[in-house]
Scaffold this motif. Structure first.
Motif, PDB file in Angstrom:
ATOM      1  N   LEU A  79       5.533 -13.569   4.184  1.00  0.00           N
ATOM      2  CA  LEU A  79       4.968 -12.194   4.435  1.00  0.00           C
ATOM      3  C   LEU A  79       3.744 -12.071   3.737  1.00  0.00           C
ATOM      4  N   GLU A  80       3.836 -12.454   2.435  1.00  0.00           N
ATOM      5  CA  GLU A  80       2.781 -12.170   1.406  1.00  0.00           C
ATOM      6  C   GLU A  80       1.659 -13.040   1.940  1.00  0.00           C
ATOM      7  N   GLN A  81       1.587 -14.216   2.475  1.00  0.00           N
ATOM      8  CA  GLN A  81       0.689 -15.237   2.781  1.00  0.00           C
ATOM      9  C   GLN A  81       0.204 -14.791   4.130  1.00  0.00           C
ATOM     10  N   GLU A  82       1.040 -14.328   4.940  1.00  0.00           N
ATOM     11  CA  GLU A  82       0.697 -13.912   6.332  1.00  0.00           C
ATOM     12  C   GLU A  82      -0.483 -12.692   6.193  1.00  0.00           C
ATOM     13  N   LEU A  83      -0.008 -11.875   5.767  1.00  0.00           N
ATOM     14  CA  LEU A  83      -0.614 -10.634   5.455  1.00  0.00           C
ATOM     15  C   LEU A  83      -2.137 -10.726   4.571  1.00  0.00           C
ATOM     16  N   GLN A  84      -1.910 -11.527   3.624  1.00  0.00           N
ATOM     17  CA  GLN A  84      -3.035 -11.791   2.727  1.00  0.00           C
ATOM     18  C   GLN A  84      -4.170 -12.530   3.444  1.00  0.00           C
ATOM     19  N   GLN A  85      -3.883 -13.614   4.515  1.00  0.00           N
ATOM     20  CA  GLN A  85      -4.917 -14.220   4.935  1.00  0.00           C
ATOM     21  C   GLN A  85      -5.320 -13.477   6.030  1.00  0.00           C
ATOM     22  N   PHE A  86      -4.605 -12.634   6.701  1.00  0.00           N
ATOM     23  CA  PHE A  86      -5.023 -11.690   7.874  1.00  0.00           C
ATOM     24  C   PHE A  86      -6.015 -10.490   7.539  1.00  0.00           C
ATOM     25  N   ILE A  87      -5.832  -9.893   6.461  1.00  0.00           N
ATOM     26  CA  ILE A  87      -6.558  -8.946   5.629  1.00  0.00           C
ATOM     27  C   ILE A  87      -7.877  -9.553   5.010  1.00  0.00           C
ATOM     28  N   SER A  88      -7.674 -10.629   4.391  1.00  0.00           N
ATOM     29  CA  SER A  88      -8.829 -11.139   3.859  1.00  0.00           C
ATOM     30  C   SER A  88      -9.951 -11.691   5.079  1.00  0.00           C
ATOM     31  N   PHE A  89      -9.503 -12.287   6.009  1.00  0.00           N
ATOM     32  CA  PHE A  89     -10.391 -12.629   7.172  1.00  0.00           C
ATOM     33  C   PHE A  89     -11.047 -11.509   7.596  1.00  0.00           C
ATOM     34  N   HIS A  90     -10.571 -10.412   7.738  1.00  0.00           N
ATOM     35  CA  HIS A  90     -11.253  -9.140   8.166  1.00  0.00           C
ATOM     36  C   HIS A  90     -12.144  -8.394   7.020  1.00  0.00           C
ATOM     37  N   HIS A  91     -11.491  -8.577   5.796  1.00  0.00           N
ATOM     38  CA  HIS A  91     -12.260  -7.733   4.984  1.00  0.00           C
ATOM     39  C   HIS A  91     -12.294  -8.930   3.563  1.00  0.00           C
ATOM     40  N   PRO A  92     -13.076  -9.774   3.572  1.00  0.00           N
ATOM     41  CA  PRO A  92     -13.405 -10.522   2.597  1.00  0.00           C
ATOM     42  C   PRO A  92     -13.618  -9.864   1.202  1.00  0.00           C
ATOM     43  N   LYS A  93     -13.398 -10.398   0.155  1.00  0.00           N
ATOM     44  CA  LYS A  93     -13.916  -9.948  -1.252  1.00  0.00           C
ATOM     45  C   LYS A  93     -15.574  -9.699  -0.977  1.00  0.00           C
ATOM     46  N   GLN A  94     -15.986  -8.476  -1.400  1.00  0.00           N
ATOM     47  CA  GLN A  94     -17.387  -8.456  -1.780  1.00  0.00           C
ATOM     48  C   GLN A  94     -17.624  -8.190  -3.270  1.00  0.00           C
ATOM     49  N   GLU A  95     -19.102  -8.251  -3.405  1.00  0.00           N
ATOM     50  CA  GLU A  95     -19.468  -7.695  -4.701  1.00  0.00           C
ATOM     51  C   GLU A  95     -19.127  -6.008  -5.048  1.00  0.00           C
ATOM     52  N   ASN A  96     -18.947  -5.673  -6.223  1.00  0.00           N
ATOM     53  CA  ASN A  96     -18.842  -4.492  -6.898  1.00  0.00           C
ATOM     54  C   ASN A  96     -17.446  -3.816  -5.970  1.00  0.00           C
ATOM     55  N   GLN A  97     -16.677  -4.670  -5.586  1.00  0.00           N
ATOM     56  CA  GLN A  97     -15.452  -4.155  -4.996  1.00  0.00           C
ATOM     57  C   GLN A  97     -14.244  -4.028  -5.933  1.00  0.00           C
ATOM     58  N   LYS A  98     -13.135  -3.233  -6.076  1.00  0.00           N
ATOM     59  CA  LYS A  98     -11.959  -3.105  -7.063  1.00  0.00           C
ATOM     60  C   LYS A  98     -11.059  -3.874  -6.469  1.00  0.00           C
ATOM     61  N   PRO A  99     -10.527  -4.819  -7.158  1.00  0.00           N
ATOM     62  CA  PRO A  99      -9.355  -5.596  -6.688  1.00  0.00           C
ATOM     63  C   PRO A  99      -8.302  -4.891  -6.675  1.00  0.00           C
ATOM     64  N   VAL A 100      -7.317  -4.870  -5.730  1.00  0.00           N
ATOM     65  CA  VAL A 100      -6.224  -4.094  -5.276  1.00  0.00           C
ATOM     66  C   VAL A 100      -4.917  -4.930  -4.792  1.00  0.00           C
ATOM     67  N   ILE A 101      -3.903  -4.326  -5.548  1.00  0.00           N
ATOM     68  CA  ILE A 101      -2.870  -5.190  -4.803  1.00  0.00           C
ATOM     69  C   ILE A 101      -1.938  -4.649  -3.766  1.00  0.00           C
ATOM     70  N   LEU A 102      -1.732  -5.150  -2.718  1.00  0.00           N
ATOM     71  CA  LEU A 102      -0.934  -4.317  -1.760  1.00  0.00           C
ATOM     72  C   LEU A 102       0.334  -4.577  -1.722  1.00  0.00           C
ATOM     73  N   ARG A 103       1.713  -3.613  -2.097  1.00  0.00           N
ATOM     74  CA  ARG A 103       2.799  -4.116  -2.260  1.00  0.00           C
ATOM     75  C   ARG A 103       3.350  -3.569  -1.063  1.00  0.00           C
ATOM     76  N   ILE A 104       4.041  -4.452  -0.107  1.00  0.00           N
ATOM     77  CA  ILE A 104       5.162  -4.143   0.900  1.00  0.00           C
ATOM     78  C   ILE A 104       6.448  -3.664   0.650  1.00  0.00           C
ATOM     79  N   ASN A 105       6.682  -2.560   0.884  1.00  0.00           N
ATOM     80  CA  ASN A 105       8.098  -2.027   0.454  1.00  0.00           C
ATOM     81  C   ASN A 105       8.807  -2.046   1.581  1.00  0.00           C
TER      82      ASN A 105
END
Length: 467
Positions: A79-105
């Motif tokens: 699950l971690e890999q699946e969602l990380q890849q999906f989200i990062s593809f559509h919302h890749p890291k950009q400058e001046n953005q804060k890194p946030v951990i997404l925890r799936i409960n």
């Protein structure tokens, strides 16, 4: 898939093991590659995904084919890999953005079949965590509960999962990050990766700890839980013809306007929740917030009465879903974590019937001493030739059954509505330890063993009564 032919056949399905979704012989693979995530305000990016779910074997159960064969819903990758890849593809890291951990409960999909349609459900519960130096802050939590209908809802799950992610991320994106950080819960590193516990989360809500309520109108579930209404002036509470209170604001031209779309309000002494455009008083009972509301929504509407995303409005989710107004009022409760409105402890509009657990222990070849079993953290003692029978919630994060305190030997699973689970506990006379062995039994074996235990107990009771 639902077909009319099901009315013509009596079919018994035995193509899966006793342990529900994690060990179905059939598996249905979900694929998010064709789904999208619309643009968000570019204030943060998902640096890491953590899976804190109790049950990690799958993300739900689906029904396949003309016989509605049960199948375990899984991704091709963890699950971690699946969602990380999906989200990062559509919302890749950009400058001046804060890194946030997404925890799936919690992430769980399910299907409920009626004679002419299917209802699918997707439940998502997440935390957004920010790391500053070596300190972790839980800055925001969000959830989404969605139901949908059709002849084959299995095809809709990927889209609904993507939409649920988008809803949660969108709510977080519009928050004042610095304000969230200032009041965020500080987490130790081990807490960040700990298995999700609903009870622990609920205990920390200020509204449950408050001795006084801050007067005002709650625009969101967040405000309610934090005892922090954002609308504290410029309104008054007026009694309607029905006798119920309604917050009323004065417009710029001096006119009075009912505030019908707020989450709720408080007069300082009492709490009120908006349910279908009407404000009902909340009461505390057995550590729950309850209220007496309108009659139960009609079956089959698929409507979930909930805040949807934490911080979302309840709105008019029950439109068209109520039985006649002359029906008897119903008692509801509020799920403070998801915002869902519950009846009998279950979200309205979902197939959330309880499952049944038969936990038993035979006598043949057993040590005489009692064994200790932890069921969702609660201790139970089982003697030889005895059994425990209890209901299991199908709406929580899952069920955990452990031999004493040995957490690495627990049986963790998500109970399926209406299913009976047979689990045997054994402490063999020749065992060199005092830890029982837990084993999932198929229905035929479990039912047979249970009849034997009951027969032996009845025989012993008759003998004792004669004496």
């Amino acid at each position: 898939m639902v077909l009319f032919y099901r009315l013509l056949f009596l079919v018994t399905f035995i193509g899966h093991s006793a342990f529900a979704q994690s060990t179905f012989t059939k598996r249905h693979t979900l694929d998010l590659s064709k789904q999208t995530l619309p643009d968000l305000p570019k204030s943060f990016y998902i640096d890491k995904v953590i899976d804190s779910r109790l049950v990690k074997q799958s993300v739900g159960e689906v029904q396949l084919g003309i016989l509605n064969s049960k199948a375990s819903a899984v991704f091709n990758t963890p699950l971690e890999q699946e969602l990380q890849q999906f989200i990062s593809f559509h919302h890749p890291k950009q400058e001046n953005q804060k890194p946030v951990i997404l925890r799936i409960n919690k992430l769980w999909i399910s299907e409920n079949t009626t004679l002419n349609s299917e209802t699918g459900s997707t439940e998502l519960l997440v935390d957004f965590i920010y790391q500053q130096d070596s300190i972790f802050y839980k800055v925001y939590s969000a959830s989404n509960i969605t139901t949908y209908q059709g002849l084959d809802v299995t095809k809709k799950h990927e889209q609904k999962i993507a939409q649920a992610l988008m809803e949660c991320m969108s709510k977080f994106a519009v928050q004042d990050f610095e304000k969230l950080l200032a009041s965020a819960e500080v987490l130790a590193p081990e807490q960040v990766n700990a298995t999700y516990s609903k009870e622990t989360v609920v205990q920390n809500y200020p509204i449950l700890q408050a001795t006084n309520f801050t007067k005002g109108i709650y625009q969101t579930l967040d405000e309610f839980r934090n005892n922090a209404p954002s609308f504290t002036t410029g309104y008054e509470l007026k009694e309607q013809v029905s006798g119920r209170l309604m917050p009323v604001a004065t417009t710029e031209d001096g006119k009075k306007k009912n505030i019908k779309a707020a989450w709720g309000f408080t007069d300082g002494n009492n709490l009120f929740i908006n349910y279908g455009g009407v404000y009902y008083p909340l009461s505390f009972a057995d550590n729950q917030l309850t209220f007496i509301g309108p009659p139960t929504p009609a079956q089959g509407t698929g409507a979930i009465i909930a805040g949807g995303v934490m911080g979302g409005m309840i709105g008019g989710a029950i439109a068209g879903g109520l039985v006649a107004a002359t029906a008897k009022p119903a008692e509801y409760s509020l799920d403070l974590v998801t915002g869902a409105i519950l009846q009998g402890g279950k979200p309205v509009g979902m197939n959330t019937n309880d499952a049944m657990l038969i936990l038993y222990r035979g006598a043949k070849g057993e040590k005489e001493q009692a064994v200790h079993i932890l069921l969702n953290g609660q201790e139970h003692v089982i003697l030889p030739n005895t059994f425990l029978e209890m209901k299991l919630s199908t709406t929580d994060g899952g069920t955990s059954i452990c031999p004493d305190t040995e957490k690495d030997k627990c049986l963790n699973f998500m109970p399926v509505p209406g299913k009976t689970y047979y689990i045997s506990s054994s402490l063999a006379a020749k065992s060199v330890t005092d830890l029982p062995e837990l084993k999932v039994e198929d229905e035929a074996t479990g039912a047979y063993d249970l009849r034997g235990i009951k027969f032996t107990q009845e025989k012993a009771n008759k003998k004792a009564s004669k004496k």
